[in-house]
Design an enzyme around this catalytic site. Structure first.
Site, PDB file in Angstrom:
ATOM      1  CB  ALA A 239      -0.906   0.009   1.222  1.00 14.92           C
ATOM      2  CB  THR A 240       1.280   4.204  -1.777  1.00 15.70           C
ATOM      3  OG1 THR A 240       0.053   4.258  -2.498  1.00 15.70           O
ATOM      4  CG2 THR A 240       2.279   3.373  -2.542  1.00 15.70           C
TER       5      THR A 240
ATOM      6  N   GLY B 296     -13.851  -3.021   1.704  1.00 19.24           N
ATOM      7  CA  GLY B 296     -14.490  -1.744   1.402  1.00 19.24           C
ATOM      8  C   GLY B 296     -15.447  -1.793   0.223  1.00 19.24           C
TER       9      GLY B 296
ATOM     10  CG  HIS C  52      -4.207  12.562   0.637  1.00 26.25           C
ATOM     11  ND1 HIS C  52      -3.038  12.261   1.280  1.00 26.25           N
ATOM     12  CD2 HIS C  52      -4.839  11.378   0.445  1.00 26.25           C
ATOM     13  CE1 HIS C  52      -2.963  10.941   1.467  1.00 26.25           C
ATOM     14  NE2 HIS C  52      -4.038  10.394   0.968  1.00 26.25           N
TER      15      HIS C  52
ATOM     16  CG  HIS D  62      -8.233  -5.173   1.979  1.00 25.96           C
ATOM     17  ND1 HIS D  62      -8.210  -5.920   0.824  1.00 25.96           N
ATOM     18  CD2 HIS D  62      -7.139  -4.373   1.932  1.00 25.96           C
ATOM     19  CE1 HIS D  62      -7.147  -5.574   0.107  1.00 25.96           C
ATOM     20  NE2 HIS D  62      -6.497  -4.647   0.745  1.00 25.96           N
TER      21      HIS D  62
ATOM     22  CB  SER E 248      -2.616   9.150  -1.971  1.00 26.11           C
ATOM     23  OG  SER E 248      -3.294   7.919  -2.089  1.00 26.11           O
TER      24      SER E 248
HETATM   25  N1  SAH Z   1      -5.782   6.485   1.595  1.00 23.06           N
HETATM   26  C1  SAH Z   1      -4.667   5.816   2.196  1.00 23.06           C
HETATM   27  C2  SAH Z   1      -4.195   4.560   1.495  1.00 23.06           C
HETATM   28  C3  SAH Z   1      -4.202   4.562  -0.003  1.00 23.06           C
HETATM   29  S1  SAH Z   1      -3.575   3.043  -0.670  1.00 23.06           S
HETATM   30  C4  SAH Z   1      -3.503   6.755   2.376  1.00 23.06           C
HETATM   31  O1  SAH Z   1      -3.351   7.695   1.611  1.00 23.06           O
HETATM   32  O2  SAH Z   1      -2.708   6.514   3.286  1.00 23.06           O
HETATM   33  C5  SAH Z   1      -5.049   2.098  -0.864  1.00 23.06           C
HETATM   34  C6  SAH Z   1      -5.456   1.363   0.385  1.00 23.06           C
HETATM   35  O3  SAH Z   1      -6.633   0.617   0.077  1.00 23.06           O
HETATM   36  C7  SAH Z   1      -4.434   0.338   0.879  1.00 23.06           C
HETATM   37  O4  SAH Z   1      -4.186   0.593   2.240  1.00 23.06           O
HETATM   38  C8  SAH Z   1      -5.115  -1.004   0.662  1.00 23.06           C
HETATM   39  O5  SAH Z   1      -4.772  -1.969   1.643  1.00 23.06           O
HETATM   40  C9  SAH Z   1      -6.594  -0.619   0.754  1.00 23.06           C
HETATM   41  N2  SAH Z   1      -7.537  -1.514   0.075  1.00 23.06           N
HETATM   42  C10 SAH Z   1      -7.404  -2.097  -1.138  1.00 23.06           C
HETATM   43  N3  SAH Z   1      -8.503  -2.828  -1.425  1.00 23.06           N
HETATM   44  C11 SAH Z   1      -9.339  -2.722  -0.359  1.00 23.06           C
HETATM   45  C12 SAH Z   1     -10.622  -3.255  -0.065  1.00 23.06           C
HETATM   46  N4  SAH Z   1     -11.256  -4.048  -0.918  1.00 23.06           N
HETATM   47  N5  SAH Z   1     -11.198  -2.925   1.106  1.00 23.06           N
HETATM   48  C13 SAH Z   1     -10.559  -2.106   1.993  1.00 23.06           C
HETATM   49  N6  SAH Z   1      -9.348  -1.573   1.765  1.00 23.06           N
HETATM   50  C14 SAH Z   1      -8.734  -1.869   0.603  1.00 23.06           C
END
Ligand code: SAH
Length: 255
Positions: free
Chosen positions: A57-58, A150, A65, A116, A60
């Protein structure tokens, strides 16, 4: 542009986003100033770029944002007719944006971050607990981090209704005034649209590009009568992890 807003301090970064017109509303600026990105980004927190937070994950980039908050703003500020806005942040990851939303929803508002990956839900909560204000948001229930898929949205129980939002919930239900989706979707999940209150808005990156190079940011608006309108706003370059919203593209103004 992606990189030119970087700064040496949190204030620098936000001032640069403001000067570059990526943050346009003073209330959004104020909210971003209150959240130290160093609590959420593992290194170089004041660079305007996405960064790995582990687990594929990142966090963003700040300009992405900013773009999301600007777009959702009319739905997340408390008003006389909607004193207790409810915001769902899907893919909450680092928790940074969840915190920015919490700065805007007011005392009776609610922000739920759904992730998740359990370790990331815990990370978001730990990051938020680094500031006194963040700890207060967690203590009072203004912010909750939850583990779940989600794509199904999130449904809260009646026991979770907050003080001050009883009347609004009675009138408008427990759905969401704003849904932010931080991971790209392959489709507009109907369940998410269903969970939007009326009126409400969803901000969502969708993998809708044949060339597979770009994703597009869409908004889905539900008006007061429940009529749904989808709008494709702009393209962002696709990241390495296709489930993750790219932050490498320019953040164009939706209008
Ligand atoms: N908005 C956050 C993370 C963005 S990255 C920030 O800026 O810090 C996208 C995130 O979505 C990741 O943490 C990933 O684990 C989560 N993700 C991906 N698919 C998902 C799902 N089906 N349900 C919940 N989270 C999910």
């Amino acid at each position: 542009m992606a990189w030119r807003s970087s700064g040496a301090t949190n204030r620098d970064l936000i001032e640069n986003l403001w000067n570059n017109k990526l943050i346009k509303d003073a209330r959004v600026k104020e909210a971003f100033l209150k959240v130290d990105r160093a609590h959420y980004a593992p290194s170089h927190p004041y660079d305007d770029r996405p960064q790995s937070i582990g687990y594929g994950a990142t966090i963003s980039a700040p300009h992405m944002h900013a773009c999301a908050v600007e777009s959702l703003l009319p739905y997340i500020l408390p008003t006389a007719s909607n004193p207790a806005p409810r915001v769902l942040d899907i893919g909450s990851g680092s928790g940074y944006l969840t915190h920015v939303f919490a700065e805007l929803v007011g005392d009776s508002g609610t922000v739920v971050g759904v992730e998740h990956i359990p370790q990331l839900a815990a990370l978001g909560e730990r990051n938020m607990a680094k500031s006194a204000e963040g700890r207060e948001f967690l203590r009072t229930g203004r912010v909750k981090f939850r583990v779940g898929d989600g794509r199904k949205g999130w449904v809260e129980t009646e026991g979770e209704v907050r003080e001050g939002e009883e009347e609004a919930v009675e009138r408008r239900g427990m759905g969401w005034d704003a849904i932010h989706v931080g991971a790209s979707a392959v489709e507009m999940h109907d369940e998410l649209v269903r969970q939007l209150r009326a009126p409400a808005r969803m901000f969502i990156p969708v993998d809708d590009d044949e060339s597979r190079i770009e994703q597009h940011i869409w908004t889905v608006d539900k008006d007061g009568g429940g009529r749904v309108e989808r709008k494709r706003l702009f393209g962002v370059r696709k990241p390495t992890y296709i489930t993750v919203l790219s932050s490498l593209g320019q953040c164009f103004s939706p209008g």
